[in-house]
Design a protein around this motif. Structure first.
Motif, PDB file in Angstrom:
ATOM      1  N   HIS A   1      51.877  49.944  17.017  1.00  0.00           N
ATOM      2  CA  HIS A   1      51.573  50.854  18.123  1.00  0.00           C
ATOM      3  C   HIS A   1      50.549  50.233  19.069  1.00  0.00           C
ATOM      4  CE1 HIS A   1      52.470  54.800  19.712  1.00  0.00           C
ATOM      5  NE2 HIS A   1      51.237  54.795  20.188  1.00  0.00           N
ATOM      6  N   GLU A   2      49.544  49.586  18.503  1.00  0.00           N
ATOM      7  CA  GLU A   2      48.531  48.939  19.357  1.00  0.00           C
ATOM      8  C   GLU A   2      49.164  47.844  20.228  1.00  0.00           C
ATOM      9  OE1 GLU A   2      45.656  49.867  20.082  1.00  0.00           O
ATOM     10  OE2 GLU A   2      45.284  51.292  18.480  1.00  0.00           O
ATOM     11  N   GLN A   3      50.112  47.104  19.645  1.00  0.00           N
ATOM     12  CA  GLN A   3      50.766  46.037  20.426  1.00  0.00           C
ATOM     13  C   GLN A   3      51.539  46.629  21.599  1.00  0.00           C
ATOM     14  OE1 GLN A   3      52.699  44.199  17.070  1.00  0.00           O
ATOM     15  NE2 GLN A   3      51.143  42.603  16.889  1.00  0.00           N
TER      16      GLN A   3
ATOM     17  N   LEU B   1      50.579  57.929  26.934  1.00  0.00           N
ATOM     18  CA  LEU B   1      50.713  56.975  25.822  1.00  0.00           C
ATOM     19  C   LEU B   1      49.466  56.979  24.932  1.00  0.00           C
ATOM     20  CD1 LEU B   1      52.613  54.820  24.602  1.00  0.00           C
ATOM     21  CD2 LEU B   1      51.501  53.125  26.069  1.00  0.00           C
ATOM     22  N   GLU B   2      48.287  57.109  25.536  1.00  0.00           N
ATOM     23  CA  GLU B   2      47.046  57.137  24.742  1.00  0.00           C
ATOM     24  C   GLU B   2      46.994  58.408  23.887  1.00  0.00           C
ATOM     25  OE1 GLU B   2      44.949  54.632  24.559  1.00  0.00           O
ATOM     26  OE2 GLU B   2      45.496  53.440  26.323  1.00  0.00           O
ATOM     27  N   ILE B   3      47.451  59.519  24.459  1.00  0.00           N
ATOM     28  CA  ILE B   3      47.463  60.766  23.675  1.00  0.00           C
ATOM     29  C   ILE B   3      48.499  60.655  22.559  1.00  0.00           C
ATOM     30  CG2 ILE B   3      47.884  63.270  23.764  1.00  0.00           C
ATOM     31  CD1 ILE B   3      46.666  63.180  26.635  1.00  0.00           C
TER      32      ILE B   3
ATOM     33  N   GLU C   1      39.304  45.793  25.055  1.00  0.00           N
ATOM     34  CA  GLU C   1      39.366  46.807  23.997  1.00  0.00           C
ATOM     35  C   GLU C   1      40.612  46.596  23.123  1.00  0.00           C
ATOM     36  OE1 GLU C   1      37.296  49.033  23.035  1.00  0.00           O
ATOM     37  OE2 GLU C   1      38.450  50.597  22.016  1.00  0.00           O
ATOM     38  N   GLN C   2      41.754  46.307  23.767  1.00  0.00           N
ATOM     39  CA  GLN C   2      42.985  46.111  23.005  1.00  0.00           C
ATOM     40  C   GLN C   2      42.906  44.867  22.128  1.00  0.00           C
ATOM     41  OE1 GLN C   2      44.223  49.443  23.396  1.00  0.00           O
ATOM     42  NE2 GLN C   2      45.764  48.150  22.448  1.00  0.00           N
ATOM     43  N   LEU C   3      42.287  43.809  22.680  1.00  0.00           N
ATOM     44  CA  LEU C   3      42.103  42.597  21.879  1.00  0.00           C
ATOM     45  C   LEU C   3      41.341  42.923  20.606  1.00  0.00           C
ATOM     46  CD1 LEU C   3      41.067  39.649  24.251  1.00  0.00           C
ATOM     47  CD2 LEU C   3      42.774  39.593  22.433  1.00  0.00           C
ATOM     48  N   GLU C   4      40.254  43.700  20.775  1.00  0.00           N
ATOM     49  CA  GLU C   4      39.411  44.091  19.640  1.00  0.00           C
ATOM     50  C   GLU C   4      40.187  44.958  18.653  1.00  0.00           C
ATOM     51  OE1 GLU C   4      35.664  46.425  20.043  1.00  0.00           O
ATOM     52  OE2 GLU C   4      35.236  44.823  21.486  1.00  0.00           O
ATOM     53  N   GLU C   5      40.938  45.921  19.190  1.00  0.00           N
ATOM     54  CA  GLU C   5      41.645  46.845  18.300  1.00  0.00           C
ATOM     55  C   GLU C   5      42.703  46.105  17.490  1.00  0.00           C
ATOM     56  OE1 GLU C   5      42.722  50.683  19.965  1.00  0.00           O
ATOM     57  OE2 GLU C   5      40.617  51.078  19.537  1.00  0.00           O
ATOM     58  N   GLU C   6      43.455  45.230  18.164  1.00  0.00           N
ATOM     59  CA  GLU C   6      44.479  44.475  17.429  1.00  0.00           C
ATOM     60  C   GLU C   6      43.829  43.582  16.378  1.00  0.00           C
ATOM     61  OE1 GLU C   6      47.772  42.535  19.297  1.00  0.00           O
ATOM     62  OE2 GLU C   6      47.706  43.901  21.000  1.00  0.00           O
TER      63      GLU C   6
ATOM     64  N   GLU D   1      39.195  58.058  19.196  1.00  0.00           N
ATOM     65  CA  GLU D   1      38.995  57.006  20.208  1.00  0.00           C
ATOM     66  C   GLU D   1      40.125  56.987  21.228  1.00  0.00           C
ATOM     67  OE1 GLU D   1      36.706  53.417  18.055  1.00  0.00           O
ATOM     68  OE2 GLU D   1      38.233  52.803  19.503  1.00  0.00           O
ATOM     69  N   GLU D   2      41.331  57.245  20.742  1.00  0.00           N
ATOM     70  CA  GLU D   2      42.487  57.248  21.655  1.00  0.00           C
ATOM     71  C   GLU D   2      42.366  58.365  22.690  1.00  0.00           C
ATOM     72  OE1 GLU D   2      44.177  54.762  21.776  1.00  0.00           O
ATOM     73  OE2 GLU D   2      44.016  53.892  19.794  1.00  0.00           O
ATOM     74  N   LEU D   3      41.831  59.505  22.255  1.00  0.00           N
ATOM     75  CA  LEU D   3      41.631  60.593  23.225  1.00  0.00           C
ATOM     76  C   LEU D   3      40.577  60.193  24.256  1.00  0.00           C
ATOM     77  CD1 LEU D   3      41.801  63.774  20.956  1.00  0.00           C
ATOM     78  CD2 LEU D   3      43.591  62.805  22.405  1.00  0.00           C
ATOM     79  N   GLU D   4      39.574  59.426  23.805  1.00  0.00           N
ATOM     80  CA  GLU D   4      38.567  58.933  24.764  1.00  0.00           C
ATOM     81  C   GLU D   4      39.220  57.967  25.762  1.00  0.00           C
ATOM     82  OE1 GLU D   4      35.247  57.258  22.580  1.00  0.00           O
ATOM     83  OE2 GLU D   4      35.016  59.128  21.458  1.00  0.00           O
ATOM     84  N   HIS D   5      40.158  57.164  25.266  1.00  0.00           N
ATOM     85  CA  HIS D   5      40.871  56.247  26.174  1.00  0.00           C
ATOM     86  C   HIS D   5      41.647  57.047  27.228  1.00  0.00           C
ATOM     87  CE1 HIS D   5      41.006  52.820  22.939  1.00  0.00           C
ATOM     88  NE2 HIS D   5      39.813  53.035  23.415  1.00  0.00           N
ATOM     89  N   ALA D   6      42.328  58.091  26.756  1.00  0.00           N
ATOM     90  CA  ALA D   6      43.089  58.929  27.697  1.00  0.00           C
ATOM     91  C   ALA D   6      42.137  59.509  28.740  1.00  0.00           C
ATOM     92  CB  ALA D   6      43.800  60.051  26.934  1.00  0.00           C
TER      93      ALA D   6
END
Ligand code: FEO
Length: 167
Positions: free
Chosen positions: A94-96, A17-19, A127-132, A50-55
């Motif tokens: 997507h972030e949600q 999902l992160e990728i 992290e998700q709170l921040e991104e949203e 950043e998403e690749l870093e999350h993965a």
């Protein structure tokens, strides 16, 4: 403690999902480039990285615990973008989806009594709170700008500075 069973499978799905999120952001970067907004395009590209870093964080967690990550099916990003507002709305949607998936991982980790994954999942919840919040704030500003070209160019310059800062 080794990571196995349902939780290992669910974390593996999260890697995919992160990728997938990285691919969606990359498409949004292309859409903004097409609209001659290089700063906003760069912001989406940085987000894709950043998403690749999350993965990677999730794959590292799996390999640290002797699990075998395997990237699943990545689908073509289904985004049809006519405006900057639509691009950020697609990003927020997507972030949600990612946030809910992380919450589900947390719920599963609790059910399974998997204490070792909790610090990682706590990091992702913050992290998700921040991104949203950051995408939500940009959406608010794009709404304020409305159809004003000057406002949009200012936002483009401002968001483009994130890419320069990262270089
Ligand atoms: Fe890794 Fe933006 O979710």
């Amino acid at each position: 403690m080794d990571l196995k069973g349902k939780l290992a499978d669910a974390i593996n799905d999260q890697v995919t999902l992160e990728i997938q999120a990285a691919v969606v952001y990359r498409q949004l970067a292309i859409e903004m480039d097409v609209q001659d907004l290089p700063g906003i395009s760069g912001w989406f590209l940085a987000q894709s990285g950043e998403e690749l870093e999350h993965a990677q964080k999730f794959t590292d967690h799996m390999t640290d615990r002797d699990a075998q990550p395997k990237i699943g099916t990545i689908t073509a990003p289904n985004v049809t973008i006519g405006s900057v507002l639509e691009a950020f709305e697609a990003a927020l949607a997507h972030e949600q989806k990612v946030s809910e998936s992380i919450r589900n991982l947390y719920r599963l980790a609790q059910q399974e009594g998997d204490i070792d994954s909790i610090p990682l999942l706590n990091w992702f919840i913050s992290e998700q709170l921040e991104e949203e919040a950051s995408v939500g704030e940009i959406i608010g500003r794009v709404r304020l700008i409305g159809g004003d070209g000057n406002g949009l160019l200012r936002l483009d310059a401002e968001l483009g500075s994130r890419k320069e800062a990262a270089e």
